[in-house]
Design a protein around this motif. Structure first.
Motif, PDB file in Angstrom:
ATOM      1  N   ASP A 256      -3.325-105.028 -12.849  1.00  0.00           N
ATOM      2  CA  ASP A 256      -4.051-106.578 -12.959  1.00  0.00           C
ATOM      3  C   ASP A 256      -5.242-106.522 -12.211  1.00  0.00           C
ATOM      4  O   ASP A 256      -6.235-106.972 -12.729  1.00  0.00           O
ATOM      5  CB  ASP A 256      -2.989-107.502 -12.739  1.00  0.00           C
ATOM      6  CG  ASP A 256      -1.750-107.198 -13.668  1.00  0.00           C
ATOM      7  OD1 ASP A 256      -0.741-108.003 -13.365  1.00  0.00           O
ATOM      8  OD2 ASP A 256      -1.877-106.721 -14.968  1.00  0.00           O
ATOM      9  N   ARG A 257      -5.046-106.155 -10.910  1.00  0.00           N
ATOM     10  CA  ARG A 257      -6.008-106.429  -9.962  1.00  0.00           C
ATOM     11  C   ARG A 257      -7.548-105.596 -10.299  1.00  0.00           C
ATOM     12  O   ARG A 257      -8.615-106.132 -10.080  1.00  0.00           O
ATOM     13  CB  ARG A 257      -5.666-105.881  -8.412  1.00  0.00           C
ATOM     14  CG  ARG A 257      -5.686-107.254  -7.643  1.00  0.00           C
ATOM     15  CD  ARG A 257      -5.220-106.756  -6.248  1.00  0.00           C
ATOM     16  NE  ARG A 257      -5.168-105.620  -5.689  1.00  0.00           N
ATOM     17  CZ  ARG A 257      -3.994-104.872  -5.442  1.00  0.00           C
ATOM     18  NH1 ARG A 257      -2.937-105.551  -5.733  1.00  0.00           N
ATOM     19  NH2 ARG A 257      -3.883-103.778  -5.024  1.00  0.00           N
ATOM     20  N   LEU A 258      -7.270-104.464 -10.427  1.00  0.00           N
ATOM     21  CA  LEU A 258      -8.448-103.555 -10.923  1.00  0.00           C
ATOM     22  C   LEU A 258      -8.986-104.132 -12.376  1.00  0.00           C
ATOM     23  O   LEU A 258     -10.176-104.148 -12.196  1.00  0.00           O
ATOM     24  CB  LEU A 258      -7.938-101.993 -11.336  1.00  0.00           C
ATOM     25  CG  LEU A 258      -7.571-101.295 -10.086  1.00  0.00           C
ATOM     26  CD1 LEU A 258      -7.038 -99.868 -10.771  1.00  0.00           C
ATOM     27  CD2 LEU A 258      -8.523-101.030  -9.260  1.00  0.00           C
ATOM     28  N   GLY A 259      -7.925-104.429 -13.016  1.00  0.00           N
ATOM     29  CA  GLY A 259      -8.869-105.194 -14.331  1.00  0.00           C
ATOM     30  C   GLY A 259      -9.362-106.255 -14.267  1.00  0.00           C
ATOM     31  O   GLY A 259     -10.611-106.869 -14.861  1.00  0.00           O
ATOM     32  N   ALA A 260      -8.883-107.174 -13.276  1.00  0.00           N
ATOM     33  CA  ALA A 260      -9.423-108.375 -12.873  1.00  0.00           C
ATOM     34  C   ALA A 260     -10.993-108.272 -12.230  1.00  0.00           C
ATOM     35  O   ALA A 260     -11.890-108.780 -12.463  1.00  0.00           O
ATOM     36  CB  ALA A 260      -8.755-109.194 -11.936  1.00  0.00           C
TER      37      ALA A 260
ATOM     38  N   LEU B 249     -13.035-105.358 -11.931  1.00  0.00           N
ATOM     39  CA  LEU B 249     -13.810-104.607 -12.929  1.00  0.00           C
ATOM     40  C   LEU B 249     -13.916-104.650 -14.553  1.00  0.00           C
ATOM     41  O   LEU B 249     -14.930-104.303 -14.919  1.00  0.00           O
ATOM     42  CB  LEU B 249     -13.333-102.996 -12.860  1.00  0.00           C
ATOM     43  CG  LEU B 249     -13.041-102.313 -11.357  1.00  0.00           C
ATOM     44  CD1 LEU B 249     -12.553-100.945 -11.346  1.00  0.00           C
ATOM     45  CD2 LEU B 249     -14.210-102.184 -10.618  1.00  0.00           C
ATOM     46  N   GLY B 250     -12.994-105.622 -14.709  1.00  0.00           N
ATOM     47  CA  GLY B 250     -12.948-105.658 -16.223  1.00  0.00           C
ATOM     48  C   GLY B 250     -11.892-105.102 -16.943  1.00  0.00           C
ATOM     49  O   GLY B 250     -11.734-103.879 -16.634  1.00  0.00           O
ATOM     50  N   PRO B 251     -11.172-105.599 -17.835  1.00  0.00           N
ATOM     51  CA  PRO B 251     -10.069-104.808 -18.218  1.00  0.00           C
ATOM     52  C   PRO B 251     -10.394-103.724 -19.139  1.00  0.00           C
ATOM     53  O   PRO B 251      -9.455-102.669 -19.384  1.00  0.00           O
ATOM     54  CB  PRO B 251      -9.186-105.857 -19.264  1.00  0.00           C
ATOM     55  CG  PRO B 251     -10.084-107.212 -19.268  1.00  0.00           C
ATOM     56  CD  PRO B 251     -11.249-106.891 -18.403  1.00  0.00           C
ATOM     57  N   GLU B 252     -11.529-103.570 -19.770  1.00  0.00           N
ATOM     58  CA  GLU B 252     -11.763-102.513 -20.477  1.00  0.00           C
ATOM     59  C   GLU B 252     -12.140-101.137 -19.599  1.00  0.00           C
ATOM     60  O   GLU B 252     -12.438-100.263 -20.198  1.00  0.00           O
ATOM     61  CB  GLU B 252     -13.107-102.689 -21.224  1.00  0.00           C
ATOM     62  CG  GLU B 252     -14.475-102.725 -20.553  1.00  0.00           C
ATOM     63  CD  GLU B 252     -14.471-104.216 -19.908  1.00  0.00           C
ATOM     64  OE1 GLU B 252     -13.388-104.954 -20.082  1.00  0.00           O
ATOM     65  OE2 GLU B 252     -15.408-104.202 -19.198  1.00  0.00           O
TER      66      GLU B 252
END
Lengths: 286, 441
Positions: free
Chosen positions: B297-301, B303-306
């Motif tokens: 979740d943190r990485l997606g928040a 960097l962007g979920p894609e």
């Protein structure tokens, strides 16, 4: 107590069910399954004291981009040996590496014995984001390992950055591997640094012209806790471990890492004429 | 007229301005629709009491729009049709519920019908809504069309009119208004935590956890900022929600402009999933699963979920279509990877983004390469296996697509490649080309 007894106790601790009414199990299980990640081959594991130390940083490099498959095979073969297979492995990819190497191909990973569902592939837009993602993953206790796939020797991944990764890995017990695609060896905080070159594959008994089990030469260039060394290894997917390859099994000696010793390379440069006397037999085209 | 200033009409800019105003009106109600080229329709059912009644609400809207430089006329009524009619043709600010008198006295043009029908009705002597409201319907429909009756019924409340909102309406939301607009990031972070804490009882009552959350920040000058975060698994912990928005704010850093401050913050919970009670039990849940999920979740928040993905598979033989990466938050898992048939390495570990052309010397018609040149470097083949024939998918690529014969190649140094001949010699093409596709372990 010796290793066998300790591991028996660890096995017991893992299998003992928690008593009803208690939220935590009776005996706290050991932090991880052994402190070392071994290759599965006696010689190399013996030299390393059981295997690669877990919860720290290691580096694996291939000298040329075309060898990235070979190096990744070694890395994933090792990571497939991590026993807690429910834990995921984070793969952070340098955006500069993708145009040359492409993307991981799960069908091939499965044939190595590595489950591609374990991978979380992070593709940041630049090296700064990649380092941030690596730091976050290295500090996360819930994952088994982190692979930082970088191209060459990026300036941002310097001594400070590698030290930071190592310290986080130590706290969270995550094994961090830096995979250099076409990189030079450089001083860093890694506990061990390896260079991987391919070797001609083992000859298959039934099909001598075919490609047998892939073989690599793993050269330990830098070892903080011991001496360097060179080993010839092949991965056995059934056993999920590496085996040592005696020198006579391969068809040809592999070139050494010292480039001056390669005699034939100059003859193949595009601006030189081809060797004289080569005969090619062509079938009639009709 | 010498002192008349003329400007060319900029339709796009006008539309953008209207859209911005519509986004801003989200602070009153999530059901906002754009009406024509210069109007907005807001469904304020159940919202008016928050602003002290309908009249106060409309005054608030008009005042704030005037402060932003927009002149607005508004009216609140039972139905969209009546409100539209009163705003465009009437004078009253509000039509009492159930009262259709004011609408009846308006001209027929206020029913949102076209000019032709209006003039047709005028020729017959019908000029106000009241004239046709109680007339027999069949002759009207026959002469002027069904649309007229539809609009009439919509205005008088005999028929429902659905309003299609511009932005997705979040099922749950929690908001906070500020009399003194806030500017500092710390205040924003504290407010996010407060909003998350307020939202948790809503989720608990329904047994849900949040998976997609949006934070809307309304600036005093009319701009609206929106931040969205995704979670791989349904979550309820306010601290985790706040941590994800922290990452999103950190990623925005430079572009985040608070202007003169925000006077309204709203947390929308857009997507939810049933929240397993067992997951919520901190003791029995392993720290590991929580750690990996929170990391994703943190990485997606940030960097962007894609950019945080896992493998997914498709049912096809073509190698580059066989698998792909999709964001982990959308990944529903469960796809088993194919098991190797006999343990032999028939597929590469890396697949190039595009097959790269090669110069090859090979035996014709079916032979493996003997030498090839890739990326300007020559290679000599020592061993090879193949061909493995992968036929084209004629239903996708057309009937002219060529068959690929794949070879596994080992060169004299031990590098192992996956390359293919594109097209069968003489059966499909006179000069088949060769391509490099992958690298083996």
């Amino acid at each position: 107590m010796n290793i066998l007894e300790r591991s028996a106790l660890e096995q017991l601790a893992r299998n003992m069910p928690s008593l009803p009414g208690m939220a935590t199990p009776f005996i706290t299980p050991p932090p991880e399954d052994g402190a070392r990640l071994g290759f599965g081959a006696a010689d190399i594991d013996g030299h390393l004291g059981g295997g690669l130390m877990r919860g720290t940083l290691h580096e694996v490099r291939c000298a040329q981009t075309r060898g990235i498959g070979i190096a990744t095979g070694l890395v994933l073969g090792l990571l497939a040996r991590l026993e807690r297979s429910d834990r995921r492995i984070v793969w952070v990819s340098d955006p500069a590496a993708e145009p040359e190497a492409g993307c991981l191909y799960p069908d091939g990973l499965v044939q190595l014995g590595f489950d591609p569902a374990r991978l979380i592939v992070v593709t940041p837009k630049d090296m700064k984001d990649a380092l941030w993602a690596g730091d976050q993953a290295a500090g996360c206790e819930g994952i088994a390992a982190l692979v930082m796939h970088v191209r060459g020797n990026p300036g941002k991944l310097d001594l400070t950055a590698t030290r930071r990764l190592m310290l986080r890995a130590r706290e969270s017990r995550v094994t961090v591997l830096i995979l250099r695609q076409g990189g030079e060896g450089e001083p860093g905080a890694a506990a061990t640094r390896w260079e991987v070159t391919p070797l001609p594959s083992l000859t298959h008994e039934a099909f001598r012209e075919g490609i047998g089990r892939p073989t690599v030469m793993a050269r330990l260039e830098r070892n903080r806790s011991g001496r360097n060394g060179v080993w010839r290894l092949a991965f056995d997917p059934e056993r999920k471990g590496f085996i040592h390859v005696p020198e006579s099994s391969t068809a040809q000696e592999a070139p050494t890492a010292d480039r001056l010793d390669l005699p034939a390379a100059s003859g193949k440069r595009p601006d030189r004429p081809a060797e004289m006397g080569q005969v090619m037999a062509f079938e009639r085209a009709s | 007229m010498p002192s008349l200033e003329c400007h060319e009409q900029d339709v796009e800019a006008d539309a953008a301005l209207l859209a911005a105003a519509a986004t801003w009106c989200d602070r009153y109600t999530p059901l906002v629709a754009i009406d024509g080229r210069d109007g907005l329709l807001l469904d304020i059912t159940g919202c008016a009491h928050l602003f002290g009644g309908e009249t106060a609400l409309l005054e608030d809207i008009e005042t704030r729009l005037r402060l932003q430089g927009l002149q607005a006329r508004s009216c609140a009524a039972d139905t969209a049709g009546a409100a539209w009619a009163m705003t465009h043709y009437g004078k009253a600010r509000q039509v009492a519920p159930g009262d259709s008198e004011p609408v009846l006295s308006l001209p027929l043009g206020s029913l949102r019908i076209d000019e032709e029908t209006v003039s047709g009705l005028a020729r017959v002597g019908l000029r106000t809504v009241g004239c046709i409201a109680y007339m027999p319907r069949a002759p009207l429909a026959a002469r002027f069309g069904e649309a007229l009756l539809e609009r009439l019924d919509q205005a008088l409340g005999r028929e429902e009119e659905a309003l299609s909102p511009r932005l997705p309406v979040a099922p749950l939301m929690s908001e906070k208004r500020f009399n003194e607009p806030i500017v500092h990031e710390d205040d924003i972070r504290r407010t996010i935590l407060l909003l998350a804490r307020n939202a948790v009882p809503l989720l608990e009552q329904r047994g849900l956890g949040a998976r997609v959350l949006a934070l809307k920040l309304f600036r005093t000058d009319g701009e609206v900022l929106s931040l969205t975060v995704h979670a791989a698994n349904a979550m309820r912990a306010p601290e985790r929600i706040r941590a994800l928005f922290d990452e999103r704010l950190a990623a925005l850093a430079d572009e985040f402009d608070a202007g003169f401050g925000f006077d309204l913050l709203r947390l929308d919970i857009i997507e939810t999933d049933p929240f397993d009670a067992a997951q919520g039990d901190m003791l029995s849940r392993t720290a590991a699963g929580e750690g990996a999920g929170a990391l994703i979740d943190r990485l997606g928040a940030r960097l962007g979920p894609e950019r945080v993905r896992a493998f997914a598979y498709a049912d096809t033989h073509i190698p580059e279509r066989r698998s792909g990466l999709i964001p982990v938050i959308r990944h529903r898992g469960g796809d088993p990877a194919p098991q190797p048939a006999d343990g032999a390495a028939t597929r590469p570990i890396f697949l190039l983004n595009r097959p790269e052309p090669l110069e090859v010397i090979a035996e014709v018609p079916d032979g493996p390469p003997i030498r090839f040149r890739w990326r300007k470097v020559p290679y000599a083949v020592l061993r090879s296996e193949g061909p493995e024939r992968i036929a084209c998918e004629w239903w996708r690529d057309g009937r002219g697509a060529l068959t690929r014969d794949y070879f596994r190649i080992e060169d004299e140094n031990g590098y192992r490649f996956w390359l293919f001949r594109h097209g069968l010699y003489e059966r499909e093409t006179a000069r088949p080309r060769w391509f490099m596709h992958g690298l083996f372990a």
